[in-house]
Design a protein around this motif. Sequence first.
Motif, PDB file in Angstrom:
ATOM      1  N   ILE A  19       6.948  70.141  19.480  1.00 18.40           N
ATOM      2  CA  ILE A  19       6.303  68.948  18.922  1.00 18.40           C
ATOM      3  C   ILE A  19       6.548  67.819  19.921  1.00 18.40           C
ATOM      4  O   ILE A  19       7.696  67.470  20.192  1.00 18.40           O
ATOM      5  CB  ILE A  19       6.913  68.535  17.568  1.00 18.40           C
ATOM      6  N   VAL A  23      14.706  75.968  12.901  1.00 19.08           N
ATOM      7  CA  VAL A  23      13.873  75.077  13.717  1.00 19.08           C
ATOM      8  C   VAL A  23      14.598  74.843  15.043  1.00 19.08           C
ATOM      9  O   VAL A  23      15.725  74.360  15.063  1.00 19.08           O
ATOM     10  CB  VAL A  23      13.584  73.743  12.997  1.00 19.08           C
ATOM     11  N   MET A  46      11.215  64.868  13.733  1.00 20.14           N
ATOM     12  CA  MET A  46      10.594  66.134  13.362  1.00 20.14           C
ATOM     13  C   MET A  46      11.254  67.284  14.110  1.00 20.14           C
ATOM     14  O   MET A  46      11.544  67.170  15.306  1.00 20.14           O
ATOM     15  CB  MET A  46       9.095  66.109  13.675  1.00 20.14           C
ATOM     16  N   VAL A  59       1.010  68.254  15.338  1.00 14.84           N
ATOM     17  CA  VAL A  59       1.200  68.403  13.890  1.00 14.84           C
ATOM     18  C   VAL A  59      -0.049  68.991  13.233  1.00 14.84           C
ATOM     19  O   VAL A  59       0.037  69.582  12.151  1.00 14.84           O
ATOM     20  CB  VAL A  59       1.566  67.040  13.252  1.00 14.84           C
ATOM     21  N   GLY A 112      10.791  71.545  14.535  1.00 12.92           N
ATOM     22  CA  GLY A 112       9.842  72.607  14.241  1.00 12.92           C
ATOM     23  C   GLY A 112      10.190  73.954  14.828  1.00 12.92           C
ATOM     24  O   GLY A 112      11.114  74.097  15.636  1.00 12.92           O
ATOM     25  N   LYS A 113       9.418  74.931  14.419  1.00 12.10           N
ATOM     26  CA  LYS A 113       9.559  76.286  14.955  1.00 12.10           C
ATOM     27  C   LYS A 113       8.866  76.412  16.311  1.00 12.10           C
ATOM     28  O   LYS A 113       9.132  77.356  17.058  1.00 12.10           O
ATOM     29  CB  LYS A 113       8.981  77.290  13.962  1.00 12.10           C
ATOM     30  N   VAL A 157       4.371  70.718   6.990  1.00 10.96           N
ATOM     31  CA  VAL A 157       5.568  69.911   7.239  1.00 10.96           C
ATOM     32  C   VAL A 157       6.257  69.578   5.929  1.00 10.96           C
ATOM     33  O   VAL A 157       5.617  69.199   4.947  1.00 10.96           O
ATOM     34  CB  VAL A 157       5.194  68.600   7.964  1.00 10.96           C
ATOM     35  N   ASP A 194       6.442  74.818   8.526  1.00  2.00           N
ATOM     36  CA  ASP A 194       6.679  75.093   9.941  1.00  2.00           C
ATOM     37  C   ASP A 194       7.591  74.053  10.569  1.00  2.00           C
ATOM     38  O   ASP A 194       8.225  74.296  11.591  1.00  2.00           O
ATOM     39  CB  ASP A 194       5.353  75.072  10.721  1.00  2.00           C
ATOM     40  N   ILE A 195       7.596  72.859   9.976  1.00  5.00           N
ATOM     41  CA  ILE A 195       8.297  71.699  10.511  1.00  5.00           C
ATOM     42  C   ILE A 195       9.029  71.029   9.364  1.00  5.00           C
ATOM     43  O   ILE A 195       8.552  71.020   8.225  1.00  5.00           O
ATOM     44  CB  ILE A 195       7.302  70.696  11.138  1.00  5.00           C
ATOM     45  N   ARG A 203      -0.341  72.295  11.071  1.00  5.75           N
ATOM     46  CA  ARG A 203       1.016  72.737  10.694  1.00  5.75           C
ATOM     47  C   ARG A 203       1.348  72.269   9.282  1.00  5.75           C
ATOM     48  O   ARG A 203       0.751  71.333   8.759  1.00  5.75           O
ATOM     49  CB  ARG A 203       2.060  72.152  11.667  1.00  5.75           C
TER      50      ARG A 203
END
Length: 342
Positions: A156, A221, A150, A162, A152-153, A167, A203-204, A165
């Motif tokens: 994590i 990310v 994963m 998670v 993300g912004k 995904v 976001d992810i 969020r």
Amino acid sequence: MTVRTLAAATAVALCLGHTATAQEYNLSLAHWVPATHPLQVLGMEPWMQSITEESGGRITFTVYPAQQLGAAADHYDMARDGIADIAFINPGYQPGRFPILAAAELPFLFANATGAVRGLTEWYQQGGYDDMEMGDVYFCMALTHDPGTMHGKEPILVPEDVRGRTVRPANATEARFVNLLGGASVQVPAPAMREVLSNGTADITQSPWQSLYIFGADTLVTHHLDMPFYASINGFVMNRGMIDGMPEDLRTIMTNHCSPEAAETMSTGWAGAEAAGRASIAADPAHTMHTPNAEQVALWQAAAEPLTAEWLALMASQGRDGEAMLQGLRDALARYDGLYGQ
């Protein structure tokens, strides 16, 4: 030569010419990643070259990359319907359609993409599972990348990160996992990951490392869960009429290139390229790697347990011994040093 004799000779010549042409094949190979993707450059191209050489030039290929013949999720049907002779597919882009193969999408199963994909192909072919759920095509081999994770912004590190969020998951199984963790999934193919990240829809994203660069998501990310999280199962399938209609010698060449050993060879260069992307990310000060400790890894594994229970229940509903099937898959992965945590 009489007119009748001339006509007969012409007909024979035309017939012979047609026969020669019929035994020379230019096969269309469709996929949905860029033509510069390591899977094409390091995997598909050597595979095609080997077939062309062994066939004495009687089998050649035309490649249609980057969804030129159809959307990523449509590639299985394209091979089935003869739009492409060979197609690179991600079965997870069609949720529920290939439930047996979906076992390989369970998190924390694959340790790598080389021995593991060899074991997966062997399990799927030798168990006859390919004929059970892909009988309208010729299943050539499974393919995968170095295990992905994963990105993300925001950070994590544990399953709770998670929750709340959105995904972009790699496949239907991972989409279900996201939902179990309290996140929302936006399932689009890898070529669309940049779009959903840039417009705020996600976001992810789940991705192997180098693919962040390949699909232009590396600037979007900057936080990365540094663990082998999942494998996105892909594969080659062929139009059954095409392969069945070939002369025996050419058909043998093609089927010899559709094997567990071929799967490992095809995936090796792709796996190495994806793994190299991790080093690039780690060396970039704009990015942060979050490496879970043993306790945090255990949290992820415990959170994933319902996925296995759901798969076993699905197999039971179909009258199958899911426990034996899953153990067979684990044994095949372990046989080639591809089982996570072995």
